[in-house]
Each structure stands twice: as C-alpha cells, then as structure tokens.
Design a protein around this motif. Structure first.
Motif, PDB file in Angstrom:
ATOM      1  N   UNK A 176     -33.673  73.544  80.116  1.00  0.00           N
ATOM      2  CA  UNK A 176     -34.891  72.528  80.443  1.00  0.00           C
ATOM      3  C   UNK A 176     -34.502  70.969  80.322  1.00  0.00           C
ATOM      4  N   UNK A 177     -34.003  70.711  79.113  1.00  0.00           N
ATOM      5  CA  UNK A 177     -33.521  69.407  78.748  1.00  0.00           C
ATOM      6  C   UNK A 177     -32.487  68.743  80.096  1.00  0.00           C
ATOM      7  N   UNK A 178     -31.621  69.550  80.338  1.00  0.00           N
ATOM      8  CA  UNK A 178     -30.876  69.243  81.340  1.00  0.00           C
ATOM      9  C   UNK A 178     -31.565  68.923  82.722  1.00  0.00           C
ATOM     10  N   UNK A 179     -32.408  69.696  82.962  1.00  0.00           N
ATOM     11  CA  UNK A 179     -33.132  69.705  84.281  1.00  0.00           C
ATOM     12  C   UNK A 179     -34.002  68.259  84.193  1.00  0.00           C
ATOM     13  N   UNK A 180     -34.733  68.093  83.067  1.00  0.00           N
ATOM     14  CA  UNK A 180     -35.220  66.979  83.039  1.00  0.00           C
ATOM     15  C   UNK A 180     -34.632  65.629  83.048  1.00  0.00           C
ATOM     16  N   UNK A 181     -33.484  65.440  82.337  1.00  0.00           N
ATOM     17  CA  UNK A 181     -32.615  64.299  82.253  1.00  0.00           C
ATOM     18  C   UNK A 181     -32.110  64.108  83.606  1.00  0.00           C
ATOM     19  N   UNK A 182     -31.693  65.276  84.604  1.00  0.00           N
ATOM     20  CA  UNK A 182     -31.361  64.875  85.931  1.00  0.00           C
ATOM     21  C   UNK A 182     -32.581  64.454  86.779  1.00  0.00           C
ATOM     22  N   UNK A 183     -33.675  65.212  86.825  1.00  0.00           N
ATOM     23  CA  UNK A 183     -34.706  64.642  87.649  1.00  0.00           C
ATOM     24  C   UNK A 183     -34.941  63.512  87.218  1.00  0.00           C
ATOM     25  N   UNK A 184     -35.386  63.095  86.014  1.00  0.00           N
ATOM     26  CA  UNK A 184     -36.015  61.784  85.646  1.00  0.00           C
ATOM     27  C   UNK A 184     -35.028  60.732  86.166  1.00  0.00           C
ATOM     28  N   UNK A 185     -33.711  60.934  85.824  1.00  0.00           N
ATOM     29  CA  UNK A 185     -32.728  59.965  85.989  1.00  0.00           C
ATOM     30  C   UNK A 185     -32.743  59.631  87.592  1.00  0.00           C
ATOM     31  N   UNK A 186     -32.537  60.564  88.379  1.00  0.00           N
ATOM     32  CA  UNK A 186     -32.550  60.559  89.739  1.00  0.00           C
ATOM     33  C   UNK A 186     -33.717  59.779  90.468  1.00  0.00           C
ATOM     34  N   UNK A 187     -34.829  60.074  90.066  1.00  0.00           N
ATOM     35  CA  UNK A 187     -35.962  59.652  90.662  1.00  0.00           C
ATOM     36  C   UNK A 187     -36.226  58.318  90.112  1.00  0.00           C
ATOM     37  N   UNK A 188     -35.822  57.865  89.017  1.00  0.00           N
ATOM     38  CA  UNK A 188     -36.053  56.581  88.647  1.00  0.00           C
ATOM     39  C   UNK A 188     -35.012  55.939  89.276  1.00  0.00           C
ATOM     40  N   UNK A 189     -33.752  56.045  89.427  1.00  0.00           N
ATOM     41  CA  UNK A 189     -32.725  55.361  90.042  1.00  0.00           C
ATOM     42  C   UNK A 189     -33.187  54.963  91.547  1.00  0.00           C
ATOM     43  N   UNK A 190     -33.700  55.874  92.059  1.00  0.00           N
ATOM     44  CA  UNK A 190     -34.221  55.752  93.597  1.00  0.00           C
ATOM     45  C   UNK A 190     -35.365  54.550  93.596  1.00  0.00           C
ATOM     46  N   UNK A 191     -36.340  54.865  92.691  1.00  0.00           N
ATOM     47  CA  UNK A 191     -37.538  53.707  92.687  1.00  0.00           C
ATOM     48  C   UNK A 191     -36.877  52.366  92.413  1.00  0.00           C
ATOM     49  N   UNK A 192     -35.950  52.459  91.299  1.00  0.00           N
ATOM     50  CA  UNK A 192     -35.511  51.315  90.531  1.00  0.00           C
ATOM     51  C   UNK A 192     -34.813  50.542  91.447  1.00  0.00           C
ATOM     52  N   UNK A 193     -34.048  51.169  92.323  1.00  0.00           N
ATOM     53  CA  UNK A 193     -32.911  50.369  93.003  1.00  0.00           C
ATOM     54  C   UNK A 193     -33.828  49.717  94.372  1.00  0.00           C
ATOM     55  N   UNK A 194     -34.782  50.964  94.689  1.00  0.00           N
ATOM     56  CA  UNK A 194     -35.368  50.308  96.208  1.00  0.00           C
ATOM     57  C   UNK A 194     -36.268  49.182  95.778  1.00  0.00           C
ATOM     58  N   UNK A 195     -36.762  49.149  94.862  1.00  0.00           N
ATOM     59  CA  UNK A 195     -37.747  47.804  94.152  1.00  0.00           C
ATOM     60  C   UNK A 195     -36.772  46.598  93.974  1.00  0.00           C
ATOM     61  N   UNK A 196     -35.469  46.699  93.471  1.00  0.00           N
ATOM     62  CA  UNK A 196     -34.656  45.690  93.405  1.00  0.00           C
ATOM     63  C   UNK A 196     -34.351  44.914  94.688  1.00  0.00           C
TER      64      UNK A 196
END
Length: 419
Positions: A366-386
């Motif tokens: 569960x931890x692994x899935x949470x890390x990957x999911x949050x990391x990928x989604x945040x990266x997409x949002x963060x880079x798009x806003x940048x």
C-alpha cells in the motif's frame, strides 16, 4: 437492523470535525513561526487559501470523487453526487449490527477537514519562494487529482481498501490517514521542492524560525485538534475512540522524548523547535495505527518516530532538496514509520503479537502504491504549472520579502524584516 440516527454519535462527529478544522489554522501558526519574518503572512495565507479553495471544491465534486460510485477502484464518479446531490436525506451507517447511523452531511463535514489539512501540509515544503496564485491553482488540482482518488482507494472501497485486491493477503490498515494524508502530502512536498528549486541562501545562509512561540502554540493546537482526527475516526464515542485518544497522547509524548535525546546527543541541548517538531512527528506516526496498537505499542512507535524524524530532517542538506519546513522529514518519514510498523505492532496480526509477515507485506505494498501515485500525479501538476503560470516569485521579491510582494502587507508593521 434498520438504520437510525444516533444523536450522540452525530454530536461526537461534529465536535471531531470542528477539532480537525482547527488544525489548519494551527498549522498556519506552526509554519508561520518556522518561516522568516518577511514570509510569515504568506505562509499563513497559503494554509487559509487552501481551506477556502477546498471548502468549495469538496462540496461540488470532492465528496463524490472520494465516496461516490467507484470508477475502476481508483476514484469515485465526480458526477455521482455532484454538489452533494442525493446526500441530504442519506444516512451513513457506523454500526451494521445495531443500525446506528449519522446523517451523511455530518460525514461530509468531517471528511472535508481532512482534505483541507492534507493539502495545507504541502505548503511547508515550498515556503518563501512561490506565487500565491499558482499555489491556489495547485491546491485545487492536487486535491482533485491526488487526494480524492487516494481517499477513495483507501477509505472509499477502492484498490487499497479492505475490498481491494491486496486484502487477499491481509486487510490493509490506515485508521486515520497514514497513506491518504501524510505519505500523500510528504511525497507531494518532496516532488514540488525538487521541481521549484531551493530558496535564495539555502545552505549558504543561516535560515532560522522567526518566532518559536508561534511554533509551540501551533504544535499545541495541532495536538489538540488531532484528537478529532484520530479519536473521531472511530466514528463513535466508544472504546475504540478511547484507545485512539490514549495512543495519540502517549505516542506523541514518546516522540518528544526520542527527539530530545537526539537533540541532546547531537547539539548538547534539547530545543523548542525540536519539541514542537517531535509533537507533529508522533502525531503523524500514530495516525494510521491509532486503533490497532496497544498503548505500550504506541509508546514504541512514538519513540521510533521521534528518533527517526529527528535524524531525517537533516537529509535535505545532505541530498540538496529544500524542504523548507520539514514536510518530508516529518510527514513522509513519520507516515512511513507509522504505516509500516503496524505490521509489527498491531495487536491483531502484527509480527510481535504472533502474526506472520502478511500484514507487513500488505502495508508495504500500500505504501509503495501511495508513493508512486502521489509522486506521478504531483509531478505532472507541478511541471505543468511551472511551464504555464510559473512557480517562482522574482528574485528581488524573494530577497525583500514575499509578504510585501504577494500581499502588500507586513506581519510586523514599521519593522524592516532582517530574516
């Protein structure tokens, strides 16, 4: 049993929701005191701004995405209960055997406060350097694309819940938000810190908290509000809520002891900043485990979290990421410890209580899935806003003070900020 509204439980849940709501203003004091004097208002505004944006979004589609009809076990259908349609006359059953229930709107009120505090937590990792408008857009996008799906996966019957595929190994445990709240926000904070870059003066100037009494007061309010967070997650004024309350208290106290020992060994004296940070670390670690551990187990968990987080907050200097106010060192590390140590310390299924490795394995998955999911989604949002709105304020504004630049105000009128 035919469901019926239990007014006692409903009252307890409304009180718990109010306690959790207080946590975000408490967080603004905690973060505001840790920030520099020229950034304190901006830091507090980032917390209050997140509350405003999410308060509107949650009613429109947040509740539906979290607890509506499932789309592939990943997220609820945002149109299923858009604008809380259909929720006004519904009941949320809290005890299948007795039929005890609360109005669904009470549950909505409780859950929106979790979404608010989780998003506000991220702000601490990017203090002193980002545009307020970009932060507000990020808050709305992140809570929609990262928080609501994670809440659905863990608490809404999705992939990471007791109804998901991992439950065939063992039933995953996240009592009040180790994955949904702390790992989710901690990973997001790390990703944003890497995308946005370091503050001017990071590792070349001494950057200290400008108001430690603010920090201590904020930590006290967080500890107080956390009883609604953890004990409220029992969904009843009962023995489970009592266990969560006691575990929350003793784990936090033990974390303070552990952190003070590290401070004493490392620099010769326990510090107020260390105690305040330890309070939050202990609260974070016990959050997923509050209903699954004995009080003695909670003490062990708190000691481990306080010690580990005290060591982890210094990693940003070694590894070069500017997690301004230690979101990664406290929330990500504390959330990982609390979620994983359930596999050892849970009185039902933990390794130390005669259980096999199944619970630990499922917690790790569960931890692994949470890390990957949050990391990928945040990266997409963060880079798009940048690439579109831009994250960084102008260099001269960062140097002169982001409070004046972004809000045309100063926390200490008539005093020129030197820090």
């Amino acid at each position: 049993m035919e469901p019926f509204i239990d007014t006692g439980i409903s009252a307890w849940m409304l009180v718990s929701a109010s306690l959790v709501l207080l946590m975000t203003p408490g967080l603004s004091l905690f973060y505001g005191g840790m920030a520099r004097s020229k950034s304190v208002l901006n830091m507090m505004m980032m917390c209050f701004g997140a509350m405003a944006v999410i308060g509107v979004i949650y009613v429109l589609w947040g509740w539906s995405m979290s607890y509506g009809a499932s789309l592939g076990g990943i997220v609820g259908n945002p149109l299923d209960q858009f604008g809380l349609g259909g929720s006004f006359a519904e009941l949320t059953v809290v005890d299948e055997e007795t039929g005890q229930a609360i109005p669904t709107l009470v549950d909505v009120g409780f859950q929106v406060t979790f979404a608010m505090i989780t998003t506000a937590l991220i702000a601490g990792s990017i203090a002193d350097r980002v545009k307020f408008g970009t932060w507000l857009v990020f808050a709305g996008l992140w809570v929609t694309l990262a928080y609501f799906p994670m809440a659905h996966m863990v608490w809404g019957g999705g992939l990471l819940s007791e109804d998901g595929p991992f439950a065939r190994i063992a039933e995953p445990i996240d009592f009040a938000g180790g994955t949904v709240v702390h790992i989710n926000a901690g990973v997001a904070g790390l990703v944003l810190a890497l995308i946005i870059g370091v503050r001017r003066g990071f590792k070349t100037e001494v950057i200290r908290p400008h108001n430690l009494p603010f920090v201590m007061l904020g930590a006290a309010l967080l500890w107080f509000g956390w009883f609604g967070f953890n004990a409220g997650s029992a969904y009843g004024a009962n023995g489970e809520a009592g266990l969560a309350w006691v575990n929350t208290t003793v784990a936090t106290a033990a974390a303070v002891c552990g952190w003070m020992v590290v401070d004493k060994i490392r620099q010769g004296k326990p510090t107020a900043l260390g105690v305040a940070s330890a309070i939050v670390a202990g609260l974070v670690a016990i959050t997923p485990a509050a209903g699954s551990l004995s009080p003695v187990g909670a003490i062990v968990l708190g000691l481990a979290a306080g010690t580990a987080c005290a060591l982890a907050v210094g990693l940003k200097y070694t590894l070069g990421y500017d997690d301004s106010l230690d979101v990664v060192g406290v929330h990500l590390v504390g959330g990982l410890i609390g979620t994983l140590m359930i596999g050892f310390l849970a009185t039902d299924g933990g390794i130390f209580y005669g259980g096999g490795p199944s619970l630990l394995l499922v917690q790790a998955l569960v931890v692994l899935v949470a890390i990957v999911f949050s990391g990928v989604v945040t990266a997409i949002i963060g880079l798009t806003l940048k690439a579109t709105l831009g994250w960084r304020v102008p260099e001269e504004g960062e140097l002169s003070g982001i409070d004046l630049l972004e809000h045309a105000e100063s926390a200490y009128e008539g005093i020129v900020p030197t820090n």
